[in-house]
Design an enzyme around this catalytic site. Sequence first.
Site, PDB file in Angstrom:
ATOM      1  N   TYR A   7       7.784-108.953  22.654  1.00 24.24           N
ATOM      2  CA  TYR A   7       7.289-107.807  23.684  1.00 24.24           C
ATOM      3  C   TYR A   7       8.192-106.674  23.251  1.00 24.24           C
ATOM      4  O   TYR A   7       7.408-105.574  23.818  1.00 24.24           O
ATOM      5  CB  TYR A   7       7.252-108.263  25.005  1.00 24.24           C
ATOM      6  CG  TYR A   7       6.409-109.412  25.267  1.00 24.24           C
ATOM      7  CD1 TYR A   7       5.372-110.022  24.373  1.00 24.24           C
ATOM      8  CD2 TYR A   7       6.505-110.228  26.513  1.00 24.24           C
ATOM      9  CE1 TYR A   7       4.590-110.773  24.718  1.00 24.24           C
ATOM     10  CE2 TYR A   7       5.540-111.158  26.876  1.00 24.24           C
ATOM     11  CZ  TYR A   7       4.753-111.602  26.038  1.00 24.24           C
ATOM     12  OH  TYR A   7       3.788-112.590  26.202  1.00 24.24           O
ATOM     13  N   LYS A  15      10.034-122.742  18.391  1.00 24.95           N
ATOM     14  CA  LYS A  15       9.211-123.306  17.484  1.00 24.95           C
ATOM     15  C   LYS A  15       9.965-123.108  16.108  1.00 24.95           C
ATOM     16  O   LYS A  15       9.808-122.399  15.392  1.00 24.95           O
ATOM     17  CB  LYS A  15       7.878-122.356  17.136  1.00 24.95           C
ATOM     18  CG  LYS A  15       6.850-122.771  18.411  1.00 24.95           C
ATOM     19  CD  LYS A  15       5.903-123.675  18.216  1.00 24.95           C
ATOM     20  CE  LYS A  15       5.059-123.639  17.047  1.00 24.95           C
ATOM     21  NZ  LYS A  15       4.204-124.771  16.697  1.00 24.95           N
ATOM     22  N   ASP A  70       4.751-126.071  21.557  1.00 23.18           N
ATOM     23  CA  ASP A  70       3.480-126.434  21.623  1.00 23.18           C
ATOM     24  C   ASP A  70       3.236-127.895  22.373  1.00 23.18           C
ATOM     25  O   ASP A  70       2.479-128.078  23.073  1.00 23.18           O
ATOM     26  CB  ASP A  70       2.762-126.369  20.350  1.00 23.18           C
ATOM     27  CG  ASP A  70       3.414-126.975  19.241  1.00 23.18           C
ATOM     28  OD1 ASP A  70       4.794-127.344  19.320  1.00 23.18           O
ATOM     29  OD2 ASP A  70       2.817-127.403  18.192  1.00 23.18           O
ATOM     30  N   ASP A 124       6.212-116.795  28.963  1.00 21.65           N
ATOM     31  CA  ASP A 124       5.102-116.042  29.743  1.00 21.65           C
ATOM     32  C   ASP A 124       4.081-117.241  29.867  1.00 21.65           C
ATOM     33  O   ASP A 124       3.351-117.130  31.186  1.00 21.65           O
ATOM     34  CB  ASP A 124       4.663-114.893  28.882  1.00 21.65           C
ATOM     35  CG  ASP A 124       3.836-113.921  29.628  1.00 21.65           C
ATOM     36  OD1 ASP A 124       3.598-114.220  30.956  1.00 21.65           O
ATOM     37  OD2 ASP A 124       3.615-112.954  28.990  1.00 21.65           O
ATOM     38  N   ASP A 159       3.103-119.850  33.567  1.00 23.69           N
ATOM     39  CA  ASP A 159       1.711-119.574  34.152  1.00 23.69           C
ATOM     40  C   ASP A 159       1.081-121.092  33.987  1.00 23.69           C
ATOM     41  O   ASP A 159       0.434-121.364  35.067  1.00 23.69           O
ATOM     42  CB  ASP A 159       0.759-118.629  33.164  1.00 23.69           C
ATOM     43  CG  ASP A 159       0.896-117.242  33.800  1.00 23.69           C
ATOM     44  OD1 ASP A 159       1.840-116.872  34.344  1.00 23.69           O
ATOM     45  OD2 ASP A 159      -0.044-116.416  33.614  1.00 23.69           O
TER      46      ASP A 159
END
Length: 371
Positions: free
Chosen positions: A142, A193, A226, A250, A254
């Site tokens: 970000y 990852k 993942d 992020d 959620d």
Amino acid sequence: MATHNLLLLPGDGIGPEVMAEVKRLIDWMNRHDLGRFEHEEALVGGACYDAHGVAITEDTMEKAKAADAIIFGAVGGPKWDKVPYEARPEAGLLRLRKDLALFANIRPAICYPALAESSSLRREVVDGLDIVILRELTGGVYFGEPKTITDLGNGQKRAVDTQVYDTYEIERIARVAFELARKRRNKVTSMEKRNVMKTGVLWHEVVDEVHRRGFADVTLEHQLADAGGMQLVRWPKQFDVIVTDNLFGDMLSDVAAMLTGSLGMLPSASLGETDAKTRKRRALYEPVHGSAPDIAGKGLANPIAMIASFAMALRYSFDMGKAADLIDQAIAAALAKGLRTADIKSEGATVVGTRAMGEAILAEMERLERA
Ligand SMILES: NC(=O)c1ccc[n+]([C@@H]2O[C@H](COP(=O)([O-])OP(=O)(O)OC[C@H]3O[C@@H](n4cnc5c(N)ncnc54)[C@H](O)[C@@H]3O)[C@@H](O)[C@H]2O)c1
């Protein structure tokens, strides 16, 4: 007993309504000698823009830097959709996060037994769930440079975001993860990852190193982000503390949020570095939800996320774990009695407004405190 100085920033929409319940809780704790709190209040977001033409004033920034903890409501709303970009309500919150270097975002996902039915997952998967997602908040993709969209001149454009992490950024978030786990069930799961990303390779290496050097007593496991996302909805109770970067955090936070039902239930904390001299750590506590303009001013908002955010301040800023437990137990007890705000209502429950829910939680605290 030490006096704790709080800066309350209620903000916009339902922010002031849910903050009113925290103020009553603070008064109650002061009266019952469960803590000594002094608080100041200031404008932030749209309310501050209306009064001063900015989303947060310099004076409030100074107060934020001096406070022992900041308790933040919510900002934003359609009224301020057209204000200049740099003065938009969210700019106040982003400035606080940036100037106070709040790099560690803690989001618990707790499923109160009374609410297990409102999750999209089966009761046995979520009932009694209590995990924490720890998200790195000030680095990663970000913020990494370059961050551009270039016209290639052949009818195509190229967009670039840069995922970048330095060792120190991973070290400090890993330390927070291990310290958190020590106060809980002593297990950290790190997610990245590393199979396809260099930042993942470094993340994995640095987390291992921090673990080896100072936290070998904590159980550490690694999952690819993942696969970790899949595990989070398959059997979330296997986790205690999940630590991950800004982007994965992020998304995973959620996902974890929805395991528990409603936005109105979710607290969060954002922490900075511990000051070497004062041993204090800058910290901001806020509900995950926004200003909910659709229900603002109606006394309908669920105050639990805001109240639970204050409980996090007790736990993480003031080492008042027992008092924080008392608040969490009072919330669970009020729910177990069948009280619900409209966002979490279910069949057979008694639907109440913001004030009545706040009062019910205080009444349960009174009862638990006497028991
Ligand atoms: N940290 C923040 O201050 C923050 C976070 C998210 C959104 N926002 C801002 O809030 C405004 C509204 O955004 P949104 O509608 O996308 O998100 P929101 O979280 O404000 O609301 C989403 C939905 O959830 C409901 N809801 C949220 N909190 C609730 C509560 N405590 N009790 C009962 N119901 C609740 C709302 O009524 C709405 O239907 C926008 O201006 C947005 O930019 C601010």
